[in-house]
Write a protein that holds these residues in place. Structure first.
Motif, PDB file in Angstrom:
ATOM      1  N   SER A   1       0.831  -1.204   0.000  1.00 49.90           N
ATOM      2  CA  SER A   1       0.000   0.000   0.000  1.00 49.90           C
ATOM      3  C   SER A   1       0.866   1.255   0.000  1.00 49.90           C
ATOM      4  CB  SER A   1      -0.926   0.002   1.218  1.00 49.90           C
ATOM      5  OG  SER A   1      -1.700   1.178   1.274  1.00 49.90           O
ATOM      6  N   LEU A   2       1.949   1.216   0.760  1.00 53.07           N
ATOM      7  CA  LEU A   2       2.854   2.363   0.801  1.00 53.07           C
ATOM      8  C   LEU A   2       3.572   2.555  -0.528  1.00 53.07           C
ATOM      9  CD1 LEU A   2       4.505   1.972   4.333  1.00 53.07           C
ATOM     10  CD2 LEU A   2       2.841   3.693   3.625  1.00 53.07           C
ATOM     11  N   LEU A   3       3.941   1.465  -1.167  1.00 53.24           N
ATOM     12  CA  LEU A   3       4.647   1.555  -2.437  1.00 53.24           C
ATOM     13  C   LEU A   3       3.761   2.117  -3.535  1.00 53.24           C
ATOM     14  CD1 LEU A   3       6.522  -1.871  -2.337  1.00 53.24           C
ATOM     15  CD2 LEU A   3       7.549   0.400  -2.121  1.00 53.24           C
ATOM     16  N   GLN A   4       2.441   1.949  -3.403  1.00 50.23           N
ATOM     17  CA  GLN A   4       1.506   2.447  -4.408  1.00 50.23           C
ATOM     18  C   GLN A   4       0.980   3.838  -4.085  1.00 50.23           C
ATOM     19  OE1 GLN A   4      -1.542  -0.532  -4.555  1.00 50.23           O
ATOM     20  NE2 GLN A   4      -0.146  -2.141  -5.259  1.00 50.23           N
ATOM     21  N   THR A   5       1.369   4.387  -2.901  1.00 47.41           N
ATOM     22  CA  THR A   5       0.867   5.683  -2.477  1.00 47.41           C
ATOM     23  C   THR A   5       1.741   6.799  -3.025  1.00 47.41           C
ATOM     24  OG1 THR A   5       0.014   4.723  -0.430  1.00 47.41           O
ATOM     25  CG2 THR A   5       0.281   7.117  -0.488  1.00 47.41           C
ATOM     26  N   PRO A   6       1.143   7.792  -3.681  1.00 48.42           N
ATOM     27  CA  PRO A   6       1.940   8.912  -4.195  1.00 48.42           C
ATOM     28  C   PRO A   6       2.636   9.643  -3.055  1.00 48.42           C
ATOM     29  CG  PRO A   6      -0.268   8.920  -5.142  1.00 48.42           C
ATOM     30  CD  PRO A   6      -0.276   7.914  -4.032  1.00 48.42           C
ATOM     31  N   PRO A   7       3.801  10.197  -3.270  1.00 46.32           N
ATOM     32  CA  PRO A   7       4.516  10.948  -2.226  1.00 46.32           C
ATOM     33  C   PRO A   7       3.653  12.071  -1.675  1.00 46.32           C
ATOM     34  CG  PRO A   7       5.941  10.574  -4.123  1.00 46.32           C
ATOM     35  CD  PRO A   7       4.562  10.132  -4.532  1.00 46.32           C
ATOM     36  N   GLY A   8       3.676  12.228  -0.355  1.00 44.94           N
ATOM     37  CA  GLY A   8       2.924  13.291   0.313  1.00 44.94           C
ATOM     38  C   GLY A   8       1.528  12.908   0.704  1.00 44.94           C
ATOM     39  N   SER A   9       1.025  11.743   0.232  1.00 47.24           N
ATOM     40  CA  SER A   9      -0.326  11.328   0.612  1.00 47.24           C
ATOM     41  C   SER A   9      -0.332  10.751   2.007  1.00 47.24           C
ATOM     42  CB  SER A   9      -0.854  10.279  -0.383  1.00 47.24           C
ATOM     43  OG  SER A   9      -0.900  10.812  -1.686  1.00 47.24           O
ATOM     44  N   GLU A  10      -1.449  10.906   2.695  1.00 44.29           N
ATOM     45  CA  GLU A  10      -1.567  10.368   4.053  1.00 44.29           C
ATOM     46  C   GLU A  10      -2.037   8.929   3.987  1.00 44.29           C
ATOM     47  OE1 GLU A  10      -3.951  12.689   6.578  1.00 44.29           O
ATOM     48  OE2 GLU A  10      -2.715  14.486   6.447  1.00 44.29           O
ATOM     49  N   VAL A  11      -1.389   8.081   4.756  1.00 45.10           N
ATOM     50  CA  VAL A  11      -1.763   6.675   4.823  1.00 45.10           C
ATOM     51  C   VAL A  11      -1.846   6.272   6.273  1.00 45.10           C
ATOM     52  CG1 VAL A  11      -1.092   4.318   4.237  1.00 45.10           C
ATOM     53  CG2 VAL A  11      -0.574   6.179   2.644  1.00 45.10           C
ATOM     54  N   SER A  12      -2.881   5.523   6.637  1.00 43.71           N
ATOM     55  CA  SER A  12      -3.009   5.006   7.998  1.00 43.71           C
ATOM     56  C   SER A  12      -3.074   3.504   7.954  1.00 43.71           C
ATOM     57  CB  SER A  12      -4.269   5.559   8.679  1.00 43.71           C
ATOM     58  OG  SER A  12      -4.408   5.017   9.975  1.00 43.71           O
ATOM     59  N   LEU A  13      -2.076   2.862   8.526  1.00 45.04           N
ATOM     60  CA  LEU A  13      -2.017   1.399   8.530  1.00 45.04           C
ATOM     61  C   LEU A  13      -1.933   0.909   9.961  1.00 45.04           C
ATOM     62  CD1 LEU A  13       0.558   0.879   5.656  1.00 45.04           C
ATOM     63  CD2 LEU A  13      -1.923   0.663   5.518  1.00 45.04           C
ATOM     64  N   SER A  14      -2.698   1.528  10.863  1.00 46.71           N
ATOM     65  CA  SER A  14      -2.649   1.150  12.264  1.00 46.71           C
ATOM     66  C   SER A  14      -3.057  -0.286  12.432  1.00 46.71           C
ATOM     67  CB  SER A  14      -3.579   2.049  13.084  1.00 46.71           C
ATOM     68  OG  SER A  14      -3.189   3.392  12.972  1.00 46.71           O
ATOM     69  N   ALA A  15      -2.401  -0.950  13.377  1.00 42.91           N
ATOM     70  CA  ALA A  15      -2.764  -2.325  13.686  1.00 42.91           C
ATOM     71  C   ALA A  15      -4.134  -2.372  14.300  1.00 42.91           C
ATOM     72  CB  ALA A  15      -1.732  -2.935  14.644  1.00 42.91           C
ATOM     73  N   PRO A  16      -4.851  -3.510  14.170  1.00 39.66           N
ATOM     74  CA  PRO A  16      -6.148  -3.646  14.808  1.00 39.66           C
ATOM     75  C   PRO A  16      -6.049  -3.351  16.278  1.00 39.66           C
ATOM     76  CG  PRO A  16      -5.753  -5.477  13.309  1.00 39.66           C
ATOM     77  CD  PRO A  16      -4.476  -4.705  13.378  1.00 39.66           C
ATOM     78  N   GLY A  17      -6.953  -2.541  16.797  1.00 45.77           N
ATOM     79  CA  GLY A  17      -6.937  -2.195  18.205  1.00 45.77           C
ATOM     80  C   GLY A  17      -6.290  -0.855  18.479  1.00 45.77           C
TER      81      GLY A  17
END
Length: 465
Positions: free
Chosen positions: A447-463
């Motif tokens: 998901s990070l590799l496909q995200t354009p630079p500067g975009s916000e990504v949230s990949l928090s673990a469950p919980g």
């Protein structure tokens, strides 16, 4: 509405903790303070009796600690000298406990006597008393029996002494004994005693927030939620939430109790952090940061606060010497996602996690990097482990023995004590999460590799909340 926490249903303070409604900490504080007005307290059950605290007595409670057992004995002696009948309930077992001091003496005996044995009278006048050693099961029963007797003894003491300013120490002793007994019974599963404990705390607080009675009963409510949170952390996070909210409320209501308040806020914050409730952990520790800034507690939570605030921020303060004698700086790894691993060779969980990391790296053809922070005390242990497991990533490790283990400067700076811990950074060095789920590592990195630079990504673990 089906709630798994019936003990708290009627307690406005924590009704939100059962998932029954959405309530903010501010609303909880307001609801709690509105539970009983002074007029309502006059007709409300206090210690399960019709007790109304007079303003003249409650204003003195804070400066009058509980009476000691020695003072009880001295008071009894004085009472006898000044014209009492001279016969105590101890001298005549059949005589009822007629005075508050009689009852306090009996309470003192119940609380101080060893729990693993009881004294039984002889079956005949010529037969001596005998000591019976109790089994563990009998100890549990005896503890509950004593607690219920203390409740029955303490209630009338409060009724008889609450309006007399000269009886403040006696009142405080009864309140302390009553709340302690209710706490033990509540922890043992008596939901009614848990409700009564909370009701007592509200009543005393409404009359005098600075009183000994208000502080001690509120403290016992806090201890109850803490115990439930620690015992049920894995199965039921609602008790963790309840404990955190109670810790914040205690600190807000009793700012003069800075030590007790800060310690519980730290405990609740760490419990929340450990169980993935990071937003709630941050709110607990923020109270220490703001309200207790001049105390040692503020410096103790500083590292954890930095870590809890990392998500969405670029990781700047990270680097140090390595196991191979080189130096590492996190800036070197920009350009690809990075998995930061805090590990120790004696961590069984980490040993089980290594194949998950290796598998993700192989499937992604090494398109993300791994940086380790070793927290072993002995360099030989770390080196042997690296060699045995073929770890091919660089690891921060300090030759100075004072900078090893939890004293590792990187771990200490960010308050990392849980091993293993996994952070995920994007290709710009921005922290995506400090609670990476390794079972989802490959998908997260893709998901990070496909995200354009500067975009916000949230990949928090469950919980993570």
């Amino acid at each position: 509405m089906n709630c798994k926490h019936p003990v708290w249903i009627s307690l406005g303070l924590v009704i939100a903790f059962c998932g029954c409604s959405e309530t903010t900490p501010q609303q909880i504080t307001q609801e709690s303070s509105e539970t009983s007005s002074p007029a309502q307290i006059e007709s409300q059950n206090v210690a399960n009796s019709d007790v109304a605290l007079s303003e003249s007595s409650s204003s003195q409670i804070a400066s009058s600690p509980a009476i000691t057992s020695n003072e009880v004995a001295q008071a009894e002696e004085s009472q006898a000298t000044n014209g009492s009948d001279g016969e105590t309930s101890e001298q005549n077992p059949k005589k009822p406990l007629a005075t508050p001091l009689d009852r306090l003496k009996r309470i003192s005996q119940l609380r101080s006597a060893p729990l693993d044995r009881v004294v039984q009278p002889g079956t005949t006048q010529s037969e001596d008393e005998k000591v019976v050693i109790l089994t563990p099961e009998q100890v549990v029963v005896e503890r509950e029996r004593r607690a219920r007797e203390v409740v029955a003894l303490a209630q009338p003491v409060i009724v008889e002494t609450h309006r007399d300013p000269e009886q403040i120490k006696v009142l405080n002793s009864a309140v302390d004994a009553l709340s302690d007994a209710r706490l033990h019974l509540a922890i043992a599963g008596d939901l009614e005693q848990a409700e009564l404990l909370k009701s007592d705390a509200e009543t005393f607080f409404q009359y005098d927030p600075k009183s000994f009675a208000a502080i001690e009963t509120a403290s016992r409510v806090l201890q109850y939620t803490q115990t439930q949170a620690q015992q049920n952390a894995i199965d039921d996070e609602q008790w963790i939430i309840a404990y955190a909210q109670q810790a914040k409320l205690f600190a807000a209501r009793f700012p003069q109790e800075s030590n007790r308040g800060a310690i519980h806020l730290m405990s609740a914050g760490r419990l929340c952090d450990h169980n993935g409730l990071q937003a709630l952990a941050l709110s607990c520790l923020s109270v220490i940061e703001v309200e207790f800034a001049e105390t040692p507690y503020a410096s103790q939570v500083a590292g954890m606060m930095r870590r809890l605030r990392l998500q969405g921020q670029k990781l700047e303060e990270f680097g140090g010497s390595t196991l191979d004698g080189q130096h590492l700086n996190i800036q070197e790894f920009q350009g690809a996602p990075v998995l930061v691993v805090f590990w120790a060779s004696n961590s069984e969980e980490f040993q089980k996690d290594i194949p998950l990391i290796d598998s993700a790296q192989q499937r992604l053809d090494g398109r993300f990097q791994v940086v380790g922070v070793n927290m072993d005390r002995e360099d030989l242990s770390a080196r042997r482990f690296v060699e045995f497991t073929n770890l091919d990533w660089r690891n921060v490790f300090f030759s100075d023995r004072n900078k090893r283990g939890t004293n590792n400067p990187v771990a200490h700076y960010y308050g990392v004590t849980q091993i293993p811990s996994y952070w995920l950074l994007d290709s710009n060095g921005v922290v995506v999460t400090t609670r990476t789920n390794l079972n989802q590592l490959e998908r997260s990195v893709r998901s990070l590799l496909q995200t354009p630079p500067g975009s916000e990504v949230s990949l928090s673990a469950p919980g993570q909340k």
